[in-house]
Motif scaffolding. Structure first.
Motif, PDB file in Angstrom:
ATOM      1  N   LEU A  23       0.835  -1.204   0.000  1.00 48.22           N
ATOM      2  CA  LEU A  23       0.000   0.000   0.000  1.00 48.22           C
ATOM      3  C   LEU A  23       0.873   1.259   0.000  1.00 48.22           C
ATOM      4  CD1 LEU A  23      -2.791  -1.026   2.543  1.00 48.22           C
ATOM      5  CD2 LEU A  23      -3.027  -0.743   0.069  1.00 48.22           C
ATOM      6  N   ALA A  24       1.886   1.251   0.871  1.00 46.73           N
ATOM      7  CA  ALA A  24       2.741   2.441   0.956  1.00 46.73           C
ATOM      8  C   ALA A  24       3.502   2.661  -0.347  1.00 46.73           C
ATOM      9  CB  ALA A  24       3.720   2.301   2.126  1.00 46.73           C
ATOM     10  N   ALA A  68       1.202   4.207  -2.848  1.00 48.31           N
ATOM     11  CA  ALA A  68       0.966   5.608  -2.500  1.00 48.31           C
ATOM     12  C   ALA A  68       2.167   6.469  -2.879  1.00 48.31           C
ATOM     13  CB  ALA A  68       0.665   5.734  -1.008  1.00 48.31           C
ATOM     14  N   ARG A 123       0.733   8.750  -5.612  1.00 47.00           N
ATOM     15  CA  ARG A 123       0.145   9.903  -4.938  1.00 47.00           C
ATOM     16  C   ARG A 123       1.219  10.673  -4.176  1.00 47.00           C
ATOM     17  NH1 ARG A 123      -4.981  10.485  -4.028  1.00 47.00           N
ATOM     18  NH2 ARG A 123      -5.952   9.664  -5.898  1.00 47.00           N
ATOM     19  N   PRO A 124       2.285  11.045  -4.890  1.00 47.43           N
ATOM     20  CA  PRO A 124       3.343  11.772  -4.189  1.00 47.43           C
ATOM     21  C   PRO A 124       2.855  13.151  -3.762  1.00 47.43           C
ATOM     22  CG  PRO A 124       3.737  11.818  -6.536  1.00 47.43           C
ATOM     23  CD  PRO A 124       2.532  10.944  -6.328  1.00 47.43           C
ATOM     24  N   GLY A 125       3.465  13.679  -2.762  1.00 51.22           N
ATOM     25  CA  GLY A 125       3.078  15.004  -2.284  1.00 51.22           C
ATOM     26  C   GLY A 125       4.016  15.412  -1.177  1.00 51.22           C
ATOM     27  N   TRP A 149       3.906  14.748   1.781  1.00 50.57           N
ATOM     28  CA  TRP A 149       4.111  13.718   2.803  1.00 50.57           C
ATOM     29  C   TRP A 149       5.249  12.770   2.438  1.00 50.57           C
ATOM     30  CZ3 TRP A 149       3.483   8.456   1.739  1.00 50.57           C
ATOM     31  CH2 TRP A 149       2.970   8.169   0.463  1.00 50.57           C
ATOM     32  N   GLY A 168       8.910  12.992   4.276  1.00 53.45           N
ATOM     33  CA  GLY A 168       8.937  12.521   5.657  1.00 53.45           C
ATOM     34  C   GLY A 168       8.858  11.014   5.728  1.00 53.45           C
ATOM     35  N   PHE A 169       7.974  10.463   4.911  1.00 49.84           N
ATOM     36  CA  PHE A 169       7.776   9.018   4.930  1.00 49.84           C
ATOM     37  C   PHE A 169       9.033   8.294   4.463  1.00 49.84           C
ATOM     38  CE2 PHE A 169       6.084   4.958   3.349  1.00 49.84           C
ATOM     39  CZ  PHE A 169       5.403   4.552   4.481  1.00 49.84           C
ATOM     40  N   VAL A 197      11.611   8.166   7.119  1.00 53.92           N
ATOM     41  CA  VAL A 197      11.397   7.105   8.108  1.00 53.92           C
ATOM     42  C   VAL A 197      11.856   5.764   7.543  1.00 53.92           C
ATOM     43  CG1 VAL A 197       9.680   5.823   9.435  1.00 53.92           C
ATOM     44  CG2 VAL A 197       9.514   8.308   9.240  1.00 53.92           C
ATOM     45  N   ILE A 198      11.522   5.501   6.268  1.00 53.07           N
ATOM     46  CA  ILE A 198      11.938   4.247   5.633  1.00 53.07           C
ATOM     47  C   ILE A 198      13.461   4.141   5.637  1.00 53.07           C
ATOM     48  CG2 ILE A 198      12.025   3.014   3.417  1.00 53.07           C
ATOM     49  CD1 ILE A 198       9.272   2.885   4.117  1.00 53.07           C
ATOM     50  N   ARG A 230       7.482   0.467  -4.889  1.00 51.83           N
ATOM     51  CA  ARG A 230       7.597   1.809  -5.461  1.00 51.83           C
ATOM     52  C   ARG A 230       8.418   1.780  -6.751  1.00 51.83           C
ATOM     53  NH1 ARG A 230      10.792   7.238  -4.165  1.00 51.83           N
ATOM     54  NH2 ARG A 230      12.574   5.839  -4.247  1.00 51.83           N
ATOM     55  N   LYS A 247      -3.873  12.162   0.052  1.00 57.39           N
ATOM     56  CA  LYS A 247      -2.947  11.426  -0.815  1.00 57.39           C
ATOM     57  C   LYS A 247      -2.214  10.310  -0.082  1.00 57.39           C
ATOM     58  CE  LYS A 247      -1.826  14.701  -4.413  1.00 57.39           C
ATOM     59  NZ  LYS A 247      -0.831  15.637  -4.942  1.00 57.39           N
ATOM     60  N   LEU A 302      -3.108   5.618   1.661  1.00 57.33           N
ATOM     61  CA  LEU A 302      -2.651   4.234   1.522  1.00 57.33           C
ATOM     62  C   LEU A 302      -1.409   3.950   2.355  1.00 57.33           C
ATOM     63  CD1 LEU A 302      -3.157   3.514  -2.295  1.00 57.33           C
ATOM     64  CD2 LEU A 302      -4.503   2.657  -0.389  1.00 57.33           C
ATOM     65  N   ALA A 303      -0.667   5.015   2.685  1.00 59.37           N
ATOM     66  CA  ALA A 303       0.536   4.818   3.481  1.00 59.37           C
ATOM     67  C   ALA A 303       0.248   4.901   4.976  1.00 59.37           C
ATOM     68  CB  ALA A 303       1.601   5.840   3.097  1.00 59.37           C
ATOM     69  N   TRP A 330       2.502   4.128   8.313  1.00 62.10           N
ATOM     70  CA  TRP A 330       2.831   5.223   9.223  1.00 62.10           C
ATOM     71  C   TRP A 330       2.559   4.811  10.667  1.00 62.10           C
ATOM     72  CZ3 TRP A 330       5.827   8.972   9.941  1.00 62.10           C
ATOM     73  CH2 TRP A 330       6.105   9.924   8.962  1.00 62.10           C
TER      74      TRP A 330
END
Lengths: 286, 313
Positions: free
Chosen positions: A87-88, A91, A95-97, A99, A102-103, A106-107, A164, B13, B16-17, B21
């Motif tokens: 899912l991530a 996204a 659906r980049p943006g 967020w 930051g995500f 963390v990865i 991804r 957006k 899904l993540a 998170w």
């Protein structure tokens, strides 16, 4: 002609080097397989050929329990990694943006944190602080719950990157076409996106499965009585006596891994990947 | 354009993540922050691993830089840096051979052959070296038979065995990213360099090598980071001689029940890893700047891609 011969010399020495490295990589594995047939009580000493250890494998209750635990943990934790990571990954690619940064940070942090730090963190979190997870409400996981949770952290991050990378390489025209043809987002996801990323999910799932089967450190710190895994059992024996039954168990696990690996490569090939893409997928992203 | 309204979901957006998170906050970020917090605590004397936090203190860090622990950290970094460099030196020719010298249809098979050891159980293949290196084992006997040694080999339970073990365990992690980068290089670039009169060596040094910098950096990170935290290899092969910082952390938690000190050592280990990465980053940045000035033509793709590859693992 002179020029050609020179190319050959370079290729030849590179090839010889590669062959030496391959021998280096396979030598210990070969030894394990050979010594699983050794008629000796010590793993490190060869004592003639026997297949007894494979039979005795099923008499050792402790060994059987730990292998069962290992497979259970891997079976629970790899779907978590695949679902969350999948899912991530979708996204991140579609659906980049604001967020995303930051995500990804963390990865990245998860990937660069030594396992031991994760492990002690989880131990403190589960045992010392308590939190809502000490008495798991998921009944069938019970004592395996903390290990399952711990194993899925790293592998879900890897699956995220694999998915991804796969999505980024795919044109989103198909998904747009589905939307144009009045498919609901849910339907477009299940009928277009999911089949497209299926090879990545499969490879990621297998990677997560073997990560989990391999793991010593997280299991050591999040385990409870009765939740010992095969690697933990083996690790406990390192300082005392290593017997060939461990080699026999390892040989069987190796065979299972090979079959699984072969089928994933087969699926990836069928979906038209080049060897380079397969390498990227199987080693975690790129 | 007309489809825009249909495609926009009401969900944000990052929806899904969100599961990830939540998962990472609960089971990664919070635990790691806890460890940092614990490193400022004090073990309650006589208790079975209880820690108090009033007052918060830097004393655990003072303990952690005492020679007993600090020597181990130095040794850990030495083994990690040596191991990472050895992986690069050993792995680069292999990746180069695979990606550039052998025909494309053989590449997949060669790659598969390389991946199998990597997917074999980590602990088992480490233990396997105990069989190989055993003083009364096959290798030892063979070396004596061919007259290279006149006594049993004594490699097990030494630093050399640890070094060998870590190179063995992490070598594939170096070869894979190198192979992927080299494989994606356009042969046309090398041919152009040759056509323009560059020698083979010059082409390698000025075209191939700079272009695979992202792969080298990814490989260095992929090997160095897990290697520095690894203590399983050392515990299996090094005996009393193979103490790594990770093992100190583990024993503080599992045996000494001193969570505060264990956490402080863990934080210092992470700090050392980041420090080494930062130093290497600065050096390679400077090196690149020099190289860039020396090179007359700018090759697209040699700059700025490193982080992307690194985060892609």
């Amino acid at each position: 002609m002179v020029r050609r011969r020179r190319i050959d010399t370079i290729s030849l020495s590179l090839g010889a080097w590669a062959a030496i490295v391959l021998v280096f990589l396979y030598l210990p594995i070969l030894f394990i397989v050979v010594h699983s047939f050794s008629d000796s009580n010590a793993l490190t000493r060869w004592g003639g050929f026997t297949t007894d250890w494979y039979g005795k494998l099923f008499e050792n209750q402790q060994l059987k329990d730990t292998i069962t635990n290992s497979f259970k943990v891997a079976l629970y934790s790899s779907p978590i990694s695949v679902v969350f990571g999948g899912l991530a990954g979708v996204a991140l690619a579609r659906r980049p943006g604001s967020w995303t940064k930051g995500f990804l940070a963390v990865i990245f942090l998860i990937l660069v944190t030594p396992e031991i730090v994760d492990a002690i963190g989880l131990q403190v979190w589960f045992v010392e602080v308590g939190g809502p997870f000490v008495q798991p409400s998921v009944p069938f996981m019970r004592s395996l719950f903390p290990i399952v949770v711990g194993h899925a952290i790293f592998s879900s991050a890897v699956v995220t990157l694999i998915v991804r990378a796969r999505m980024a390489g795919l044109d989103d025209a198909l998904e747009e076409a589905a939307a144009d043809l009045y498919a609901t987002p849910r339907r477009a996801f299940f009928q277009i996106t999911l089949p497209l990323i299926f090879p990545a999910l499969l490879a990621g799932g297998l990677l997560a499965f073997t990560f989990s089967l391999d793991n010593v450190v997280i299991s050591q710190f999040t385990g409870r009585p009765g939740s010992s895994t095969f690697p933990l059992y083996v690790f406990g024996k390192v300082r005392s006596v290593l017997r060939p039954d461990l080699a026999a168990a390892s040989t069987l696990i190796l065979l299972a891994t090979l079959v699984a690996l072969g089928s994933v490569v087969f699926v990836l090939r069928r979906s038209g990947d080049s060897s380079s893409e397969i390498a990227a997928t199987l080693t975690g992203g790129g | 354009m007309h489809r825009a309204p249909r495609r926009s979901l009401r969900l944000p957006k990052f929806a899904l993540a969100l599961p990830s998170w939540g998962y990472y906050v609960a089971f990664f970020l919070v635990p790691v922050v806890l460890i940092i917090f614990y490193s400022f605590g004090t073990k309650i004397p006589g208790s079975a691993g209880r820690t108090e936090f009033s007052p918060l203190t830097l004393d655990r860090y003072r303990d952690a830089i005492k020679p007993t622990f600090f020597v181990v950290l130095q040794q850990t970094m030495r083994i990690s840096i040596t191991g990472t460099l050895l992986c690069l030196i050993i792995g680069f020719p292999v990746a180069y051979f695979m990606a550039i010298r052998i025909p494309a249809r053989w590449r997949g098979i060669f790659l598969g052959v390389l991946i199998i050891p990597f997917w074999t159980n980590f602990l088992i293949r480490t233990i396997a070296w105990r069989i190989v290196l055993s003083p009364v084992g096959f290798l030892s006997n063979w070396l004596q038979d061919i007259g290279m040694r006149d006594s049993n080999i004594q490699v097990l339970n030494t630093k050399a065995a640890v070094q060998l073990g870590v190179v063995y365990n992490y070598l594939p992690l170096m070869i894979f990213p190198l192979f992927v980068t080299l494989d994606r290089l356009e042969p046309a670039l090398r041919e152009a360099s040759k056509d323009l009169g560059a020698s083979r060596l010059k082409t390698f040094l000025q075209v191939t090598l700079p272009l695979c910098a992202p792969g080298v950096i990814a490989g260095l990170l992929l090997v160095f980071i897990p290697l520095s935290g690894d203590y399983i290899t050392a515990a299996v092969l090094g005996g009393a001689d193979g103490n790594m910082s990770g093992a100190l952390v583990a024993s503080q938690f599992l045996q000494a029940q001193n969570q505060a000190l264990g956490s402080a050592i863990a934080v210092m280990l992470m700090g050392s890893i980041l420090l080494v990465i930062a130093i290497v980053a600065i050096i390679s940045f400077a090196f690149k700047a020099v190289l860039h000035r020396m090179r007359k033509v700018d090759i697209p793709g040699t700059r700025g891609d490193d982080l992307a590859v690194a985060t892609n693992g």
